[in-house]
Design an enzyme around this catalytic site. Structure first.
Site, PDB file in Angstrom:
ATOM      1  N   HIS A  82       0.727  -1.182  -0.032  1.00  0.00           N
ATOM      2  CA  HIS A  82      -0.121   0.018   0.147  1.00  0.00           C
ATOM      3  C   HIS A  82       0.855   1.203  -0.011  1.00  0.00           C
ATOM      4  O   HIS A  82       1.894   1.219   0.936  1.00  0.00           O
ATOM      5  CB  HIS A  82      -1.054   0.149   1.340  1.00  0.00           C
ATOM      6  CG  HIS A  82      -1.797   1.235   1.247  1.00  0.00           C
ATOM      7  ND1 HIS A  82      -3.239   1.109   0.744  1.00  0.00           N
ATOM      8  CD2 HIS A  82      -2.044   2.401   1.560  1.00  0.00           C
ATOM      9  CE1 HIS A  82      -3.991   1.885   0.692  1.00  0.00           C
ATOM     10  NE2 HIS A  82      -3.064   3.181   1.358  1.00  0.00           N
ATOM     11  N   ASP A 161     -14.403   3.541   6.898  1.00  0.00           N
ATOM     12  CA  ASP A 161     -13.359   4.368   5.900  1.00  0.00           C
ATOM     13  C   ASP A 161     -13.808   5.287   4.942  1.00  0.00           C
ATOM     14  O   ASP A 161     -13.572   6.425   4.617  1.00  0.00           O
ATOM     15  CB  ASP A 161     -12.249   3.513   5.508  1.00  0.00           C
ATOM     16  CG  ASP A 161     -11.012   4.367   5.159  1.00  0.00           C
ATOM     17  OD1 ASP A 161     -10.751   5.347   5.631  1.00  0.00           O
ATOM     18  OD2 ASP A 161     -10.742   4.144   3.974  1.00  0.00           O
ATOM     19  N   ARG A 168     -13.228  13.681   5.818  1.00  0.00           N
ATOM     20  CA  ARG A 168     -12.111  14.207   6.029  1.00  0.00           C
ATOM     21  C   ARG A 168     -11.496  14.887   4.657  1.00  0.00           C
ATOM     22  O   ARG A 168     -11.040  16.266   4.975  1.00  0.00           O
ATOM     23  CB  ARG A 168     -10.966  12.924   6.401  1.00  0.00           C
ATOM     24  CG  ARG A 168     -11.125  12.673   7.685  1.00  0.00           C
ATOM     25  CD  ARG A 168     -10.327  11.267   8.026  1.00  0.00           C
ATOM     26  NE  ARG A 168      -9.116  11.416   7.733  1.00  0.00           N
ATOM     27  CZ  ARG A 168      -8.172  10.653   7.154  1.00  0.00           C
ATOM     28  NH1 ARG A 168      -8.591   9.430   6.924  1.00  0.00           N
ATOM     29  NH2 ARG A 168      -6.806  10.735   6.930  1.00  0.00           N
ATOM     30  N   SER A 183      -6.891   4.439   8.921  1.00  0.00           N
ATOM     31  CA  SER A 183      -7.609   4.337   7.473  1.00  0.00           C
ATOM     32  C   SER A 183      -6.741   3.390   6.655  1.00  0.00           C
ATOM     33  O   SER A 183      -7.341   2.298   6.278  1.00  0.00           O
ATOM     34  CB  SER A 183      -7.679   5.720   6.853  1.00  0.00           C
ATOM     35  OG  SER A 183      -7.868   5.609   5.482  1.00  0.00           O
ATOM     36  N   LYS A 187      -8.101  -1.044   6.193  1.00  0.00           N
ATOM     37  CA  LYS A 187      -8.296  -1.801   5.057  1.00  0.00           C
ATOM     38  C   LYS A 187      -7.397  -2.898   4.692  1.00  0.00           C
ATOM     39  O   LYS A 187      -7.609  -4.051   4.294  1.00  0.00           O
ATOM     40  CB  LYS A 187      -8.026  -0.539   4.003  1.00  0.00           C
ATOM     41  CG  LYS A 187      -9.200   0.459   3.966  1.00  0.00           C
ATOM     42  CD  LYS A 187      -9.155   1.403   2.841  1.00  0.00           C
ATOM     43  CE  LYS A 187      -7.921   2.530   3.249  1.00  0.00           C
ATOM     44  NZ  LYS A 187      -8.058   3.503   2.504  1.00  0.00           N
TER      45      LYS A 187
HETATM   46  N1  URA Z   1      -4.626   6.670   2.282  1.00  0.00           N
HETATM   47  C1  URA Z   1      -5.403   6.204   2.950  1.00  0.00           C
HETATM   48  O1  URA Z   1      -5.945   5.216   2.347  1.00  0.00           O
HETATM   49  N2  URA Z   1      -6.260   7.035   3.815  1.00  0.00           N
HETATM   50  C2  URA Z   1      -5.719   8.032   4.291  1.00  0.00           C
HETATM   51  O2  URA Z   1      -6.129   8.579   5.213  1.00  0.00           O
HETATM   52  C3  URA Z   1      -4.588   8.657   3.493  1.00  0.00           C
HETATM   53  C4  URA Z   1      -4.036   7.910   2.619  1.00  0.00           C
END
Ligand code: URA
Length: 425
Positions: A82, A161, A168, A183, A187
């Site tokens: 990620h 999220d 946000r 966040s 995931k």
């Molecule tokens: N990427 C994400 O998945 N969440 C965030 O809060 C910032 C970047």
């Protein structure tokens, strides 16, 4: 409980209990806690922060708001990767098939781009026919059959999220370490991989502007991953300039193909080999960089990528076609010297204005437009040599061209930024 009391508690600098965090997140997802109270709470977190325990509770409360993918039917150590957001970041397109070409299963859910940062899904969707939606069964079966699948994140995963990120995004509460960490890691945890490589970008084009901030985010996420038994490593990577040469969906797919044909710049090729080595090591395979480089440039990664494209309905002829952008505008150096700066944020925003990215979630994309940098930071240039090419479906105005040129900084200093700044494990 009342949301107003929890907002006040956080505003006054106190820790919320596990029960309070669970109540807030559940209430938000069920609609009991409205957006305006959640936004006020996020802003309180911006100013007062969260303890390690609160961040961990928040992450697990978010995981619990959706499905958790069970990848146990796939043999071996399943790996995921990620990035916290980059410009020209086509790394997944290459890294996933490269790692899979060593027999390590890659089951990856990716996201779309927003603002100046790109998203892997948009790049994959620039390939005619490529299906990003798969049922959980199809996703698992494909990884069992060919060792790789990259799909869109299921709507049923971490519902908190989806809501919180959108909130946000419009309330200036994105760049907060505990909220980014929860966040991302909610995931990753819900997506089920055993081992996770995190690419934490730093610099003007990233959420984290300083190495200290990036390190704190990286360490927070690594600790969250380890706490739930996932092998987790983070690399901090430099986002002062775009990754590789291209920004824009089709152009980035083409650059990824060039990298997998051994026809790309050595800096980006080497960077991806280093990331692959870390991901393979997380899966228990210690492989030297030379062997990884061989897999990358001798067609093994490319064959795996093509196999995935076909398995997900993509058209191989379309995969290899050039950008059909109507205008290609050369940008030339106005003096001799070295490229000193190519600010990622400015060029990411520029590409977005060409249609390569979205300003708001509902914008449609122009897959063919974008920028290809012929020169990168540290390269020498002569006056009138081509520095970059702009691909567009609209004729560029003089103002736009002037703005572009202003951001290409040429001077007499030869800087050589390294892609990987630090490794946190
Ligand atoms: N990427 C994400 O998945 N969440 C965030 O809060 C910032 C970047």
């Amino acid at each position: 409980m009342r949301a107003v009391d929890l907002i006040q508690k956080k505003r006054d600098g106190f820790e919320l209990t596990t029960e309070e965090i669970n109540w807030l997140i559940d209430g938000y997802v069920s609609g009991q806690v409205p957006d305006y109270q959640m936004a006020a709470w996020a802003m309180a977190v911006y100013f007062k922060g969260m303890s390690t325990r609160e961040t961990s509770d928040l992450t697990m409360a978010m995981v619990a708001t959706g499905d958790q993918i069970d990848l146990s039917a796939i043999e071996g150590i399943k790996t995921d990767k990620h990035s916290t957001g980059g410009v020209g970041d086509k790394v997944t397109l290459i890294l996933a098939p490269l790692v899979a070409s060593f027999g390590v299963p890659v089951a990856k859910m990716s996201g779309r781009g927003l603002g100046h940062t790109g998203g892997t899904l948009d790049k994959l969707e620039s390939i005619k026919g490529y299906q990003i939606e798969r049922t959980q069964e199809e996703f698992i079966k494909q990884v069992q059959d060919i060792g790789i699948s990259v799909i869109g994140q299921s709507n049923q995963l971490v519902r908190a999220d989806k809501l919180l990120y959108a909130l946000r995004d419009v309330t200036a509460t994105v760049d907060i370490i505990p909220l980014i960490a929860s966040s991302v890691m909610s995931k990753k945890i819900a997506a089920g991989a055993d081992a996770i490589l995190l690419d934490v970008t730093v610099g003007e084009g990233a959420f984290m502007k300083t190495i200290d901030e990036a390190e704190e985010l990286a360490q927070t996420m690594v600790d969250l991953g380890k706490a739930v038994g996932r092998k987790t490593v983070a690399v901090i990577t430099d986002m002062r300039q775009p990754v590789g040469q291209a920004i824009g969906n089709r152009l980035e797919v083409l650059e990824a193909l060039d990298i997998m044909k051994g026809q790309a710049r050595e800096d980006v090729t080497h960077f991806i080999c280093e990331l692959a080595q870390m991901m393979l090591s997380l899966a228990g395979k210690n492989i030297d960089l030379e062997t990884i480089h061989d897999h990358l440039v001798n067609g093994k990664a490319l064959a795996k990528f093509e196999e995935m494209v076909v398995a997900q309905g993509g058209d191989l002829t379309d995969l290899h076609r050039q950008s059909s952008a109507e205008f290609i505008t050369d940008i030339k150096a106005d003096r001799d010297g070295f490229i000193e700066a190519l600010p990622a944020l400015e060029f990411g925003l520029f590409a977005m204005r060409l249609g390569a990215g979205r300003a708001v979630k509902t914008d449609s994309l122009d897959y063919e437009s974008g920028i290809v940098f012929v020169k990168k930071i540290g390269d020498s240039v002569s006056k009138d040599e081509i520095v970059a090419k702009i691909y567009s479906n609209q004729k560029l105005t003089e103002n736009l061209l002037t703005e572009f040129k202003k951001n290409v900084k040429i001077g007499m200093t030869k800087n050589q930024p390294k892609e990987i700044v630090k490794i946190i494990s």
